[in-house]
Design a protein around this motif. Structure first.
Motif, PDB file in Angstrom:
ATOM      1  N   ARG A  42       0.834  -1.214   0.000  1.00 25.67           N
ATOM      2  CA  ARG A  42       0.000   0.000   0.000  1.00 25.67           C
ATOM      3  C   ARG A  42       0.856   1.247   0.000  1.00 25.67           C
ATOM      4  O   ARG A  42       1.739   1.416   0.839  1.00 25.67           O
ATOM      5  N   ALA A  44      -0.345   5.107  -0.107  1.00 28.20           N
ATOM      6  CA  ALA A  44      -1.405   6.113  -0.133  1.00 28.20           C
ATOM      7  C   ALA A  44      -1.280   6.968   1.114  1.00 28.20           C
ATOM      8  O   ALA A  44      -0.817   6.491   2.152  1.00 28.20           O
ATOM      9  N   TYR A  90      -4.186   8.579  -3.619  1.00 29.06           N
ATOM     10  CA  TYR A  90      -3.235   7.735  -4.341  1.00 29.06           C
ATOM     11  C   TYR A  90      -2.601   8.618  -5.414  1.00 29.06           C
ATOM     12  O   TYR A  90      -3.270   8.999  -6.364  1.00 29.06           O
ATOM     13  N   GLY A  96       0.878   5.475  -6.330  1.00 30.52           N
ATOM     14  CA  GLY A  96      -0.088   5.125  -5.293  1.00 30.52           C
ATOM     15  C   GLY A  96      -0.934   3.923  -5.677  1.00 30.52           C
ATOM     16  O   GLY A  96      -1.443   3.847  -6.796  1.00 30.52           O
ATOM     17  N   HIS A  97      -1.069   2.988  -4.750  1.00 29.88           N
ATOM     18  CA  HIS A  97      -1.808   1.760  -5.006  1.00 29.88           C
ATOM     19  C   HIS A  97      -2.121   1.059  -3.686  1.00 29.88           C
ATOM     20  O   HIS A  97      -1.611   1.448  -2.637  1.00 29.88           O
ATOM     21  N   TYR A  98      -2.928   0.000  -3.773  1.00 27.99           N
ATOM     22  CA  TYR A  98      -3.172  -0.887  -2.628  1.00 27.99           C
ATOM     23  C   TYR A  98      -3.410  -2.269  -3.225  1.00 27.99           C
ATOM     24  O   TYR A  98      -4.410  -2.495  -3.898  1.00 27.99           O
ATOM     25  N   GLY A 130      -5.302   3.636 -10.971  1.00 27.08           N
ATOM     26  CA  GLY A 130      -6.106   3.843  -9.773  1.00 27.08           C
ATOM     27  C   GLY A 130      -7.474   3.200  -9.788  1.00 27.08           C
ATOM     28  O   GLY A 130      -8.368   3.649  -9.080  1.00 27.08           O
ATOM     29  N   THR A 168      -3.867  12.241  -9.312  1.00 25.36           N
ATOM     30  CA  THR A 168      -4.160  11.749  -7.969  1.00 25.36           C
ATOM     31  C   THR A 168      -5.600  11.271  -7.904  1.00 25.36           C
ATOM     32  O   THR A 168      -6.504  11.969  -8.366  1.00 25.36           O
TER      33      THR A 168
END
Length: 182
Positions: A42, A44, A90, A96-98, A130, A168
């Motif tokens: 993750r 973020a 993100y 940015g990711h998860y 995203g 974003t």
């Protein structure tokens, strides 16, 4: 059915106001259940909104949307909302990711999560990547990306946010709690 979409739970102006409320709060690096941090899983920044103060109207909208969806679709035994509202950012600068995960965990609160609601706050034209993807049993489904659209799913379902490659992505997440699944 373990997934449900609610188009335009928030208007574009309301989504922008939620982002503004999050900017006013000190954002921190998003962690995992149990407070661990792993940037391979993750990346973020997250802000926790005061759902009894300036963001009370946001929580009221979430509760109303969850009540309708739970009555019409899920029929889960939901008793409360034990966690504050989370706004995640993100950003492309950190990809940015998860990665794939479920929202139920061993934490003292996470073990009671029953239903997850994620609201798209960003204009989908303002970023690339995203995507919120949910895996309800071997098939990946991509959540709606319209500003203010909400996606609800059983908290035990695997889901992820793919890396942001431009701009974003902001989202609002809330978890609904109740007795353990049987």
């Amino acid at each position: 059915m373990f997934m449900h979409a609610v188009p335009a739970l928030f208007s574009a102006a309301e989504a922008a106001e939620v982002i503004r409320l999050a900017v006013d709060v000190q954002a921190t690096s998003g962690g995992l259940v149990g407070g661990l941090h792993n940037h391979n899983i993750r990346r973020a920044d997250i802000a926790w909104l005061d759902d009894t103060g300036s963001a009370a109207w946001v929580m009221e909208r979430i509760v109303s949307g969850v009540a309708r969806a739970n009555r019409d679709v899920f029929d889960f035994d939901i008793s409360d909302f034990r966690e504050r509202l989370q706004v995640a950012a993100y950003d492309e600068s950190v990809a940015g990711h998860y990665d794939w995960h479920s929202d139920i965990g061993d934490g003292p609160i996470a073990r009671w999560r029953k239903l997850t609601i994620v609201v798209q706050l960003s204009d989908p034209q303002s970023y690339r990547g995203g995507a919120l993807e949910i895996n309800p049993g071997g098939t990946t489904v991509t959540a709606a990306r319209g500003i203010g659209d909400a996606t609800l799913f059983a908290s035990f379902m695997l889901h992820r946010v793919t890396p942001v490659t431009h701009g974003t992505r902001h989202s609002l997440t809330c978890w609904c709690h109740g007795p353990a699944f049987r």
